[in-house]
Design a protein around this motif. Structure first.
Motif, PDB file in Angstrom:
ATOM      1  N   ASP A  22       0.361  -1.170   0.472  1.00  0.00           N
ATOM      2  CA  ASP A  22      -0.237  -0.199   0.515  1.00  0.00           C
ATOM      3  C   ASP A  22       0.713   1.335   0.352  1.00  0.00           C
ATOM      4  O   ASP A  22       0.324   2.460  -0.535  1.00  0.00           O
ATOM      5  CB  ASP A  22      -0.679  -0.031   1.538  1.00  0.00           C
ATOM      6  CG  ASP A  22      -1.862  -1.058   1.309  1.00  0.00           C
ATOM      7  OD1 ASP A  22      -2.216  -1.229   0.357  1.00  0.00           O
ATOM      8  OD2 ASP A  22      -2.449  -0.997   2.349  1.00  0.00           O
ATOM      9  N   LYS A  23       2.108   0.988   0.747  1.00  0.00           N
ATOM     10  CA  LYS A  23       2.994   2.495   0.983  1.00  0.00           C
ATOM     11  C   LYS A  23       3.742   2.958  -0.832  1.00  0.00           C
ATOM     12  O   LYS A  23       3.621   3.719  -0.694  1.00  0.00           O
ATOM     13  CB  LYS A  23       4.245   2.169   1.500  1.00  0.00           C
ATOM     14  CG  LYS A  23       5.403   3.022   2.282  1.00  0.00           C
ATOM     15  CD  LYS A  23       5.447   3.084   3.250  1.00  0.00           C
ATOM     16  CE  LYS A  23       6.575   4.209   3.551  1.00  0.00           C
ATOM     17  NZ  LYS A  23       7.625   4.044   4.982  1.00  0.00           N
ATOM     18  N   VAL A  26       1.174   4.195  -3.177  1.00  0.00           N
ATOM     19  CA  VAL A  26       1.261   6.106  -2.685  1.00  0.00           C
ATOM     20  C   VAL A  26       2.414   6.783  -3.470  1.00  0.00           C
ATOM     21  O   VAL A  26       2.774   7.264  -4.313  1.00  0.00           O
ATOM     22  CB  VAL A  26       0.702   5.946  -1.294  1.00  0.00           C
ATOM     23  CG1 VAL A  26       0.890   7.844  -0.901  1.00  0.00           C
ATOM     24  CG2 VAL A  26      -0.504   5.467  -1.300  1.00  0.00           C
ATOM     25  N   GLN A  29       2.673   6.240  -7.225  1.00  0.00           N
ATOM     26  CA  GLN A  29       1.470   7.803  -7.632  1.00  0.00           C
ATOM     27  C   GLN A  29       1.915   8.856  -7.247  1.00  0.00           C
ATOM     28  O   GLN A  29       1.843   9.354  -8.595  1.00  0.00           O
ATOM     29  CB  GLN A  29       0.268   7.356  -7.106  1.00  0.00           C
ATOM     30  CG  GLN A  29      -1.103   8.179  -7.755  1.00  0.00           C
ATOM     31  CD  GLN A  29      -1.117   7.366  -9.108  1.00  0.00           C
ATOM     32  OE1 GLN A  29      -1.448   6.780  -9.774  1.00  0.00           O
ATOM     33  NE2 GLN A  29      -1.371   8.823  -9.744  1.00  0.00           N
TER      34      GLN A  29
END
Length: 248
Positions: A22-23, A26, A29
């Motif tokens: 998940d990190k 981010v 992106q």
């Protein structure tokens, strides 16, 4: 939550692996958006070695800050180098150093030459390199999103497995029903393992090092999905032994 479920999920690398993916999504992106912002700024900079107001060549009397190469460096500093994690991740704080690593030494040399080396081909090269940087990150983002989905689905499946094993441990089923549930759980774990191995074989062809040497570098395993399944099998074996010994 049943204690067995805690053993099966919380005592594996799955929660940490999910956090890491998940990190990373981010961060990737943020980099995509930064390079897209740089491209937008680049479009505002003339690709020709001429003044926009008179068509004459930019001479040595032109203020350094107004030359096209310096406008490119300024745009890079105000987009890519402002990413929160950039310095920690790449150790770069100087635009030309970062551009050399991202776009190649030829681009960095061209920009360092100032007005004397500014040209349409150099502008084209910068644009192409920035688009490639975005493309690389978009592919990495896709890989990361797929990995996150795989981890999430595996967590859901193993949570269900843990609930069944916890119920068997608590003696909620008759002996024969427990036998059937242990057998079906074994089959489920076999299916999950085959699915995970198939996914990993495909992932290996894409970009294995992104996970094994980077995203999961701080985990105690390079393959958290398979490691979690191994933990599930160990738990199943322990409960089977207790079951056949008449202890569950």
């Amino acid at each position: 939550m049943a204690q067995t479920t805690k053993q099966l999920i919380d005592h594996t690398s799955l929660p940490r692996a999910e956090q890491l993916t998940d990190k990373e999504e981010v961060k990737i992106q943020a980099e995509i958006e930064a390079f897209e912002g740089f491209l937008d700024r680049l479009e505002e900079i003339t690709p020709h070695p001429y003044r926009t107001d008179g068509g004459t060549l930019v001479g040595t009397d032109t203020p350094r800050s107004s030359t096209s190469p310096n406008l490119v460096l300024e745009a890079y500093c105000e987009t890519v180098l402002t990413i929160d994690h950039w310095e920690d991740e790449y150790g770069e704080t100087i635009a030309l150093e970062s551009i050399k690593n991202e776009f190649g030494p030829d681009v960095a040399i061209g920009l360092a030459g100032g007005s004397a080396t500014w040209s349409q081909p150099l502008w084209d090269q910068i644009k192409s390199a920035a688009e490639e940087a975005i493309g690389i990150r978009q592919r990495s983002y896709s890989l990361m999103a797929t990995e996150s989905q795989q981890l999430n689905e595996l967590r859901s499946s193993l949570t269900d497995v843990g609930d069944v094993l916890a119920a068997i441990e608590r003696g909620e089923f008759a002996f024969d029903e427990s036998n059937g549930r242990l057998t079906s759980t074994q089959q489920k774990l076999d299916e999950l393992t085959q699915d995970q191995q198939s996914y990993l074989r495909q992932r290996n062809r894409s970009n294995e090092e992104l996970f094994t040497t980077y995203v999961y570098a701080d985990l105690d395993t390079e393959y958290p999905g398979l490691a979690a399944l191994a933990t599930a099998r160990q738990l199943l074996e322990r409960i089977e032994l207790r079951h056949w010994a008449g202890m569950s």
